[in-house]
Design an enzyme around this catalytic site. Structure first.
Site, PDB file in Angstrom:
ATOM      1  N   PHE A   1      22.377  51.385  80.101  1.00  0.00           N
ATOM      2  CA  PHE A   1      21.336  52.206  80.745  1.00  0.00           C
ATOM      3  C   PHE A   1      21.906  53.466  81.387  1.00  0.00           C
ATOM      4  CE2 PHE A   1      17.812  49.390  80.175  1.00  0.00           C
ATOM      5  CZ  PHE A   1      18.396  48.128  80.042  1.00  0.00           C
TER       6      PHE A   1
ATOM      7  N   ALA B   1      24.456  45.264  80.979  1.00  0.00           N
ATOM      8  CA  ALA B   1      24.332  45.873  79.640  1.00  0.00           C
ATOM      9  C   ALA B   1      25.688  46.237  79.037  1.00  0.00           C
ATOM     10  CB  ALA B   1      23.446  47.110  79.726  1.00  0.00           C
TER      11      ALA B   1
ATOM     12  N   CYS C   1      -3.936  42.426  73.065  1.00  0.00           N
ATOM     13  CA  CYS C   1      -4.060  41.046  72.588  1.00  0.00           C
ATOM     14  C   CYS C   1      -5.232  40.900  71.615  1.00  0.00           C
ATOM     15  CB  CYS C   1      -4.288  40.142  73.807  1.00  0.00           C
ATOM     16  SG  CYS C   1      -4.586  38.423  73.393  1.00  0.00           S
TER      17      CYS C   1
ATOM     18  N   CYS D   1      -7.967  38.484  73.550  1.00  0.00           N
ATOM     19  CA  CYS D   1      -8.790  38.865  74.718  1.00  0.00           C
ATOM     20  C   CYS D   1      -8.691  40.353  75.028  1.00  0.00           C
ATOM     21  CB  CYS D   1      -8.331  38.065  75.950  1.00  0.00           C
ATOM     22  SG  CYS D   1      -6.764  38.657  76.612  1.00  0.00           S
TER      23      CYS D   1
ATOM     24  N   HIS E   1      16.258  39.305  84.323  1.00  0.00           N
ATOM     25  CA  HIS E   1      15.268  40.325  83.967  1.00  0.00           C
ATOM     26  C   HIS E   1      14.459  39.912  82.745  1.00  0.00           C
ATOM     27  CE1 HIS E   1      17.978  43.396  86.230  1.00  0.00           C
ATOM     28  NE2 HIS E   1      17.267  42.644  87.039  1.00  0.00           N
TER      29      HIS E   1
HETATM   30  N1  APR Z   1      33.108  47.051  78.551  1.00  0.00           N
HETATM   31  C1  APR Z   1      33.077  47.044  79.913  1.00  0.00           C
HETATM   32  N2  APR Z   1      32.173  47.761  80.645  1.00  0.00           N
HETATM   33  C2  APR Z   1      31.284  48.500  79.956  1.00  0.00           C
HETATM   34  C3  APR Z   1      31.260  48.565  78.541  1.00  0.00           C
HETATM   35  C4  APR Z   1      32.230  47.799  77.833  1.00  0.00           C
HETATM   36  N3  APR Z   1      32.298  47.794  76.500  1.00  0.00           N
HETATM   37  N4  APR Z   1      30.250  49.409  78.168  1.00  0.00           N
HETATM   38  C5  APR Z   1      29.679  49.845  79.309  1.00  0.00           C
HETATM   39  N5  APR Z   1      30.284  49.312  80.381  1.00  0.00           N
HETATM   40  C6  APR Z   1      29.935  49.468  81.795  1.00  0.00           C
HETATM   41  C7  APR Z   1      29.514  50.857  82.187  1.00  0.00           C
HETATM   42  O1  APR Z   1      30.630  51.605  82.631  1.00  0.00           O
HETATM   43  C8  APR Z   1      28.507  50.588  83.326  1.00  0.00           C
HETATM   44  O2  APR Z   1      29.151  50.576  84.587  1.00  0.00           O
HETATM   45  O3  APR Z   1      28.803  48.645  81.993  1.00  0.00           O
HETATM   46  C9  APR Z   1      27.986  49.183  83.026  1.00  0.00           C
HETATM   47  C10 APR Z   1      26.550  49.182  82.561  1.00  0.00           C
HETATM   48  O4  APR Z   1      25.761  49.590  83.657  1.00  0.00           O
HETATM   49  P1  APR Z   1      24.201  49.879  83.442  1.00  0.00           P
HETATM   50  O5  APR Z   1      24.017  50.717  82.226  1.00  0.00           O
HETATM   51  O6  APR Z   1      23.659  50.352  84.744  1.00  0.00           O
HETATM   52  O7  APR Z   1      23.578  48.448  83.079  1.00  0.00           O
HETATM   53  P2  APR Z   1      23.227  47.274  84.084  1.00  0.00           P
HETATM   54  O8  APR Z   1      24.189  47.235  85.220  1.00  0.00           O
HETATM   55  O9  APR Z   1      23.074  46.053  83.266  1.00  0.00           O
HETATM   56  O10 APR Z   1      21.785  47.728  84.637  1.00  0.00           O
HETATM   57  C11 APR Z   1      21.093  46.797  85.447  1.00  0.00           C
HETATM   58  O11 APR Z   1      19.147  48.189  85.359  1.00  0.00           O
HETATM   59  O12 APR Z   1      17.536  49.470  84.335  1.00  0.00           O
HETATM   60  C12 APR Z   1      17.854  48.212  84.765  1.00  0.00           C
HETATM   61  O13 APR Z   1      16.846  46.313  83.885  1.00  0.00           O
HETATM   62  C13 APR Z   1      17.868  47.215  83.640  1.00  0.00           C
HETATM   63  O14 APR Z   1      19.090  45.138  83.585  1.00  0.00           O
HETATM   64  C14 APR Z   1      19.217  46.545  83.758  1.00  0.00           C
HETATM   65  C15 APR Z   1      19.625  46.875  85.179  1.00  0.00           C
END
Ligand code: APR
Length: 250
Positions: free
Chosen positions: A38, A27, A155, A158, A122
């Site tokens: 997240f 993310a 839906c 159904c 995902h």
């Molecule tokens: N540049 C670099 N890093 C960034 C930036 C940015 N602009 N913005 C945020 N981050 C980093 C944060 O510091 C964090 O470590 O990206 C990371 C995002 O981590 P999460 O929020 O945990 O997201 P993610 O790792 O994708 O989560 C995995 O968890 O809840 C589930 O399904 C959901 O796919 C998701 C999975």
């Protein structure tokens, strides 16, 4: 700035000398497109409860919670545009250097930036399906239902439960996508890990599989992860800025 300069040069050297690059994103690669991640402060899990798939199936209460978060997420995703980090990965794929993007993201921004081989571990929030008969809708149609007050959409064919085509906690991951992702990780000699806390399994094992197969890892992440020690190059900063700077040199 000197450190960053040196890191940009190192990243360019590593990408230039790599046979096959792969990327793994979370993310954090989409926050510069205006999407909350997240686990950063103020992120989605600070504001919404995680609703597991079994809860979604058995409890209307849980589904109302689930859709409350999606009511924020869906318009944000539909208004978001890819940022430089997404675009650079697409450019690296077009140049033949990058063979694919393995992503945990459900926002479709890699495809919107032009990436062709995108493995969505995902799933995608761009469509939704009936869990009983499989009828599928563009997510815009479901957002419309939510906005007209139908907060637990069913839906129209159904009466089954409608769910975005994403993978929730407690739901099995798409087997074929997982296999393709581990394949890509094991076939690359350089993996760019961008914007993930690496907290969620089995996705977080993908960069480790690459490392175990001898790949070098470049980590671009604002905060530390449990696997930082595996990185050949550890960039503590913004994905968009760093990837743009790398592409300028490249
Ligand atoms: N540049 C670099 N890093 C960034 C930036 C940015 N602009 N913005 C945020 N981050 C980093 C944060 O510091 C964090 O470590 O990206 C990371 C995002 O981590 P999460 O929020 O945990 O997201 P993610 O790792 O994708 O989560 C995995 O968890 O809840 C589930 O399904 C959901 O796919 C998701 C999975």
């Amino acid at each position: 700035m000197a450190v960053i300069r040196e890191q940009i040069d190192t990243a360019v050297k590593l990408i230039r000398s790599a046979e096959t690059c792969a990327a793994f994103s979370g993310a954090g690669i989409s926050t510069e497109s205006g999407l909350a991640d997240f686990r950063s402060p103020g992120g989605l899990w600070d504001r919404y409860r995680i609703v597991t798939h079994p809860e979604f199936l058995r409890s209307k209460e849980a589904r109302l919670e689930y859709w409350r978060m999606r009511r924020e997420l869906i318009p944000a995703i539909l208004n978001a545009r890819p940022n430089r980090a997404h675009e650079v990965l697409a450019e690296l794929e077009q140049s033949g250097k990058l063979h694919g993007v393995i992503t945990q993201n459900i926002d479709g921004l890699h495809q919107a930036a032009g990436s062709k081989n995108v493995m969505e571990l995902h799933g995608t929030n761009r469509t939704a399906s009936c869990l009983s008969c499989g009828k599928q809708w563009p997510i815009e149609d479901i957002q419309q239902l939510l906005e007209t007050g139908d907060l637990d959409p069913h839906c129209d064919l159904c009466d089954g439960l409608i769910n975005p085509d994403t993978v929730s906690f407690g739901q099995s991951m798409p087997e074929d996508v997982m296999n393709a992702a581990f394949q890509a990780a094991q076939n690359c000699d350089l993996l760019l890990m961008i914007g993930s806390s690496l907290e969620v399994q089995p996705a977080a094992s993908v960069p480790i599989a690459a490392y175990q197969n001898g790949a070098k890892l470049i980590f671009i992440n604002k905060t530390e992860t449990a696997s930082d020690d595996l990185a050949e190059l550890l960039v503590r900063g913004s994905a968009g800025d760093f990837m743009a700077a790398v592409m300028e040199e490249f």
